[in-house]
Write a protein that holds these residues in place. Structure first.
Motif, PDB file in Angstrom:
ATOM      1  N   VAL A 171      -3.154   9.262   4.119  1.00  0.00           N
ATOM      2  CA  VAL A 171      -3.689  10.522   3.596  1.00  0.00           C
ATOM      3  C   VAL A 171      -5.206  10.476   3.452  1.00  0.00           C
ATOM      4  CG1 VAL A 171      -3.633  12.156   1.671  1.00  0.00           C
ATOM      5  CG2 VAL A 171      -1.532  10.989   2.395  1.00  0.00           C
ATOM      6  N   ARG A 172      -5.724   9.432   2.783  1.00  0.00           N
ATOM      7  CA  ARG A 172      -7.158   9.378   2.493  1.00  0.00           C
ATOM      8  C   ARG A 172      -7.954   8.531   3.488  1.00  0.00           C
ATOM      9  NH1 ARG A 172      -7.389  12.099  -2.165  1.00  0.00           N
ATOM     10  NH2 ARG A 172      -5.523  12.013  -3.503  1.00  0.00           N
ATOM     11  N   LYS A 173      -7.218   7.774   4.320  1.00  0.00           N
ATOM     12  CA  LYS A 173      -7.842   6.934   5.348  1.00  0.00           C
ATOM     13  C   LYS A 173      -8.955   6.060   4.754  1.00  0.00           C
ATOM     14  CE  LYS A 173      -6.863  10.397   8.915  1.00  0.00           C
ATOM     15  NZ  LYS A 173      -5.571   9.783   9.231  1.00  0.00           N
ATOM     16  N   THR A 174      -8.578   5.325   3.724  1.00  0.00           N
ATOM     17  CA  THR A 174      -9.542   4.478   3.035  1.00  0.00           C
ATOM     18  C   THR A 174      -8.943   3.094   2.802  1.00  0.00           C
ATOM     19  OG1 THR A 174     -11.018   4.368   1.124  1.00  0.00           O
ATOM     20  CG2 THR A 174      -8.793   5.195   0.725  1.00  0.00           C
ATOM     21  N   SER A 175      -9.640   2.265   2.067  1.00  0.00           N
ATOM     22  CA  SER A 175      -9.217   0.888   1.835  1.00  0.00           C
ATOM     23  C   SER A 175      -8.017   0.813   0.892  1.00  0.00           C
ATOM     24  CB  SER A 175     -10.369   0.085   1.230  1.00  0.00           C
ATOM     25  OG  SER A 175      -9.932  -1.194   0.831  1.00  0.00           O
ATOM     26  N   MET A 176      -7.183  -0.191   1.112  1.00  0.00           N
ATOM     27  CA  MET A 176      -5.985  -0.413   0.309  1.00  0.00           C
ATOM     28  C   MET A 176      -6.242  -1.436  -0.798  1.00  0.00           C
ATOM     29  SD  MET A 176      -2.764   0.275  -0.089  1.00  0.00           S
ATOM     30  CE  MET A 176      -1.355  -0.531  -0.867  1.00  0.00           C
ATOM     31  N   ILE A 177      -7.459  -1.997  -0.880  1.00  0.00           N
ATOM     32  CA  ILE A 177      -7.691  -3.130  -1.764  1.00  0.00           C
ATOM     33  C   ILE A 177      -7.519  -2.761  -3.239  1.00  0.00           C
ATOM     34  CG2 ILE A 177     -10.206  -2.783  -1.760  1.00  0.00           C
ATOM     35  CD1 ILE A 177      -8.215  -6.099  -2.077  1.00  0.00           C
ATOM     36  N   PHE A 178      -7.997  -1.581  -3.673  1.00  0.00           N
ATOM     37  CA  PHE A 178      -7.835  -1.240  -5.087  1.00  0.00           C
ATOM     38  C   PHE A 178      -6.359  -1.060  -5.461  1.00  0.00           C
ATOM     39  CE2 PHE A 178      -7.550   1.282  -8.883  1.00  0.00           C
ATOM     40  CZ  PHE A 178      -8.527   0.745  -9.700  1.00  0.00           C
ATOM     41  N   PRO A 179      -5.566  -0.297  -4.689  1.00  0.00           N
ATOM     42  CA  PRO A 179      -4.136  -0.199  -5.036  1.00  0.00           C
ATOM     43  C   PRO A 179      -3.431  -1.558  -5.074  1.00  0.00           C
ATOM     44  CG  PRO A 179      -4.716   1.535  -3.505  1.00  0.00           C
ATOM     45  CD  PRO A 179      -5.912   0.628  -3.602  1.00  0.00           C
ATOM     46  N   ILE A 180      -3.836  -2.492  -4.206  1.00  0.00           N
ATOM     47  CA  ILE A 180      -3.237  -3.830  -4.229  1.00  0.00           C
ATOM     48  C   ILE A 180      -3.555  -4.525  -5.553  1.00  0.00           C
ATOM     49  CG2 ILE A 180      -3.396  -6.156  -3.245  1.00  0.00           C
ATOM     50  CD1 ILE A 180      -3.687  -4.822  -0.500  1.00  0.00           C
ATOM     51  N   MET A 181      -4.836  -4.489  -5.950  1.00  0.00           N
ATOM     52  CA  MET A 181      -5.239  -5.138  -7.195  1.00  0.00           C
ATOM     53  C   MET A 181      -4.591  -4.444  -8.395  1.00  0.00           C
ATOM     54  SD  MET A 181      -6.939  -7.635  -6.083  1.00  0.00           S
ATOM     55  CE  MET A 181      -7.591  -8.344  -7.587  1.00  0.00           C
ATOM     56  N   PHE A 182      -4.456  -3.125  -8.318  1.00  0.00           N
ATOM     57  CA  PHE A 182      -3.791  -2.359  -9.373  1.00  0.00           C
ATOM     58  C   PHE A 182      -2.351  -2.847  -9.555  1.00  0.00           C
ATOM     59  CE2 PHE A 182      -0.917   1.145 -10.443  1.00  0.00           C
ATOM     60  CZ  PHE A 182      -1.494   1.666 -11.590  1.00  0.00           C
ATOM     61  N   THR A 183      -1.644  -3.002  -8.439  1.00  0.00           N
ATOM     62  CA  THR A 183      -0.244  -3.435  -8.497  1.00  0.00           C
ATOM     63  C   THR A 183      -0.126  -4.859  -9.023  1.00  0.00           C
ATOM     64  OG1 THR A 183       0.208  -2.028  -6.575  1.00  0.00           O
ATOM     65  CG2 THR A 183       1.886  -3.643  -7.165  1.00  0.00           C
ATOM     66  N   LEU A 184      -1.005  -5.741  -8.562  1.00  0.00           N
ATOM     67  CA  LEU A 184      -0.964  -7.125  -9.033  1.00  0.00           C
ATOM     68  C   LEU A 184      -1.302  -7.214 -10.521  1.00  0.00           C
ATOM     69  CD1 LEU A 184      -2.664  -8.916  -5.988  1.00  0.00           C
ATOM     70  CD2 LEU A 184      -0.237  -8.933  -6.601  1.00  0.00           C
ATOM     71  N   MET A 185      -2.132  -6.282 -10.994  1.00  0.00           N
ATOM     72  CA  MET A 185      -2.489  -6.263 -12.422  1.00  0.00           C
ATOM     73  C   MET A 185      -1.259  -6.000 -13.290  1.00  0.00           C
ATOM     74  SD  MET A 185      -5.213  -6.639 -14.340  1.00  0.00           S
ATOM     75  CE  MET A 185      -5.904  -6.261 -15.968  1.00  0.00           C
ATOM     76  N   LEU A 186      -0.311  -5.227 -12.770  1.00  0.00           N
ATOM     77  CA  LEU A 186       0.926  -4.968 -13.511  1.00  0.00           C
ATOM     78  C   LEU A 186       1.657  -6.268 -13.818  1.00  0.00           C
ATOM     79  CD1 LEU A 186       2.278  -1.940 -11.406  1.00  0.00           C
ATOM     80  CD2 LEU A 186       1.068  -1.819 -13.601  1.00  0.00           C
ATOM     81  N   LEU A 187       1.559  -7.226 -12.897  1.00  0.00           N
ATOM     82  CA  LEU A 187       2.281  -8.485 -13.034  1.00  0.00           C
ATOM     83  C   LEU A 187       1.472  -9.542 -13.785  1.00  0.00           C
ATOM     84  CD1 LEU A 187       3.812  -8.682  -9.428  1.00  0.00           C
ATOM     85  CD2 LEU A 187       4.791  -7.642 -11.482  1.00  0.00           C
ATOM     86  N   THR A 188       0.151  -9.614 -13.526  1.00  0.00           N
ATOM     87  CA  THR A 188      -0.668 -10.630 -14.213  1.00  0.00           C
ATOM     88  C   THR A 188      -0.684 -10.391 -15.721  1.00  0.00           C
ATOM     89  OG1 THR A 188      -2.711  -9.359 -13.864  1.00  0.00           O
ATOM     90  CG2 THR A 188      -2.170 -11.045 -12.218  1.00  0.00           C
TER      91      THR A 188
END
Length: 440
Positions: free
Chosen positions: A257-274
């Motif tokens: 949809v936004r054609k942008t980087s996936m790095i923030f959503p990845i870090m967001f998801t990992l933050m749920l677990l850390t």
């Protein structure tokens, strides 16, 4: 003559505000005992699941304040969020002392959680604005006061309540000391605008830097509803399935949809677990180590003391190593520590396992937020707030789940269940580390 910015005074005030936040975490770990079942020495006779529910607002309230603060801080200015934190903390501390059942304990934690969230929403971006060339190091030094405050709170619980048998309300009243001091330090001080505003990054650019803002906000909202128990998932594994779904949907939004980087959503998801690996375990330490032959509050002081020292000296470590490499090692130590705690049964081995766990969770929170501040700077205060909000709302989700597992099984099974999270993190950080290694 224009008033100058007193960096040292603002930094010390910020640290004391975080000290108030961390003291509430230590106090909940002890107060769980006071509000618990009468058969286990409690006064108010609440089940562990009810206590988990009543403690939940401390985490989802934190999330609400952080996320809303992240969106509005540049509109209402940092000063307004700082004073919102102060007055919410003040009301929460008074309500905490007056709590006598699960409903009043719930209300107290609503105000405390909102106050704690405003602290993170205001002071993380304030620190990066005050020290733009030394963000990660100063964020780690700021976050020393989270485990540092838990050390103070744990030792006070041991000496005031366990040794001197002073009432729990007086113990909670200690909150007013750092609260009054940080209010004084910020009184009539000039507080700068956030780095995002001063550097000219637009609001739209900030939103796009988060990669998948719609999915992230929808996910946080859903998790808050789960934490409040408006929506209920019958099985614990479904919460992990939800996190997996967030990864997939945020990837679609970011890449398609936004054609942008996936790095923030990845870090967001990992933050749920850390954050859940660290905070769910430490919040239930009183119950998890019951009958282990050691003082639970002294063990909490040991764990958080190691974390405080590690964070103070984190700057050199993070700069020498790839931050993702630090996070990978943290996940490995966390997994080993939690598994060891679930199988050992002598005081010496419990101490060893606790040390391994402490080493593991030391760098999770500040390094995750520092990564966003350093590598995704256009996300600004919003990026840091969304990360912190993600961390706290996941804890609010998993706290009652842990309470239910302990009630239906035992502490060992509960530890092994939470131990699944760092194992997933190991896989995630290995993939992320190999990706960053190729790029660099």
């Amino acid at each position: 003559m224009e008033k100058s910015i007193n960096k040292s005074r603002l930094f010390i005030g910020s640290c004391l505000a975080l000290l108030v936040t961390s003291l509430t975490f230590a106090m909940r770990a002890k107060i769980e005992e006071v509000f618990g079942p009468v058969s286990e020495g409690g006064i108010f006779g609440l089940s562990k699941e009810s206590i988990g529910w009543a403690f939940g607002p401390a985490f989802w309230g934190f999330t609400v304040a952080m996320v809303v603060g992240g969106f509005l801080i540049d509109v209402v200015k940092t000063k307004a969020v700082v004073w919102a934190a102060f007055f919410l903390h003040l009301i929460g501390a008074i309500a905490f002392i007056m709590a006598h059942d699960k409903e009043t304990l719930f209300i107290a934690n609503v105000f405390i959680g909102l106050g704690n969230g405003c602290v993170e929403a205001a002071f993380n971006p304030l620190i990066t604005t005050l020290f733009p060339n030394n963000k990660t190091t100063m964020l780690n030094r700021f976050h020393v006061w989270f485990p540092g405050g838990i050390v103070v709170g744990s030792l006070l619980a041991y000496f005031m309540m366990d040794t001197m048998h002073i009432g729990w309300q007086i113990y909670v009243g200690v909150l007013f000391i750092p609260l009054a001091i940080y209010g004084f330090l910020f009184f009539k001080q000039l507080i700068p605008e956030t780095e995002r505003v001063s550097s000219g990054v637009s609001y739209k650019e900030m939103l796009l830097a988060t990669g998948a803002p719609a999915t992230i906000i929808a996910s946080i909202t859903l998790m808050i509803l789960l934490a409040i128990d408006i929506i209920h998932l019958p099985e614990g594994w479904m919460y992990l399935a939800l996190i997996g779904g967030i990864v997939v949907i945020s990837a679609i939004e970011a890449l398609v949809v936004r054609k942008t980087s996936m790095i923030f959503p990845i870090m967001f998801t990992l933050m749920l677990l850390t954050s859940s690996t660290e905070l769910v375990t430490t919040q239930w330490v009183n119950a998890l180590l019951a009958g282990a032959g050691v003082s639970q509050m002294l063990m909490l002081a040991l764990i958080t003391g190691i974390m405080a020292v590690g964070r103070f000296f984190a700057g050199g470590l993070v700069h020498r190593l790839n931050p993702v490499g630090v996070l990978l090692l943290s996940a490995v130590f966390s997994a080993i520590g939690i598994y060891a705690l679930s199988v050992v049964n002598t005081p010496i081995l419990i101490i060893v396992a606790s040390v391994l766990f402490a080493i593991g969770v030391t760098y999770f929170w500040p390094t995750m937020i520092g990564f966003v501040a350093e590598y995704i700077p256009k996300s600004g205060a919003l990026g840091m707030s969304l990360m912190g909000g993600a961390g706290m709302v996941s804890v609010a989700m998993f706290l009652p789940v842990m309470g239910r597992i302990m009630q239906e099984n035992n502490e060992k099974v509960a530890l092994q269940s939470i131990g699944v999270l760092p194992i997933i993190l190991i896989v995630g950080f290995v993939i992320l580390y190999s990706t960053y290694k190729k790029k660099h």
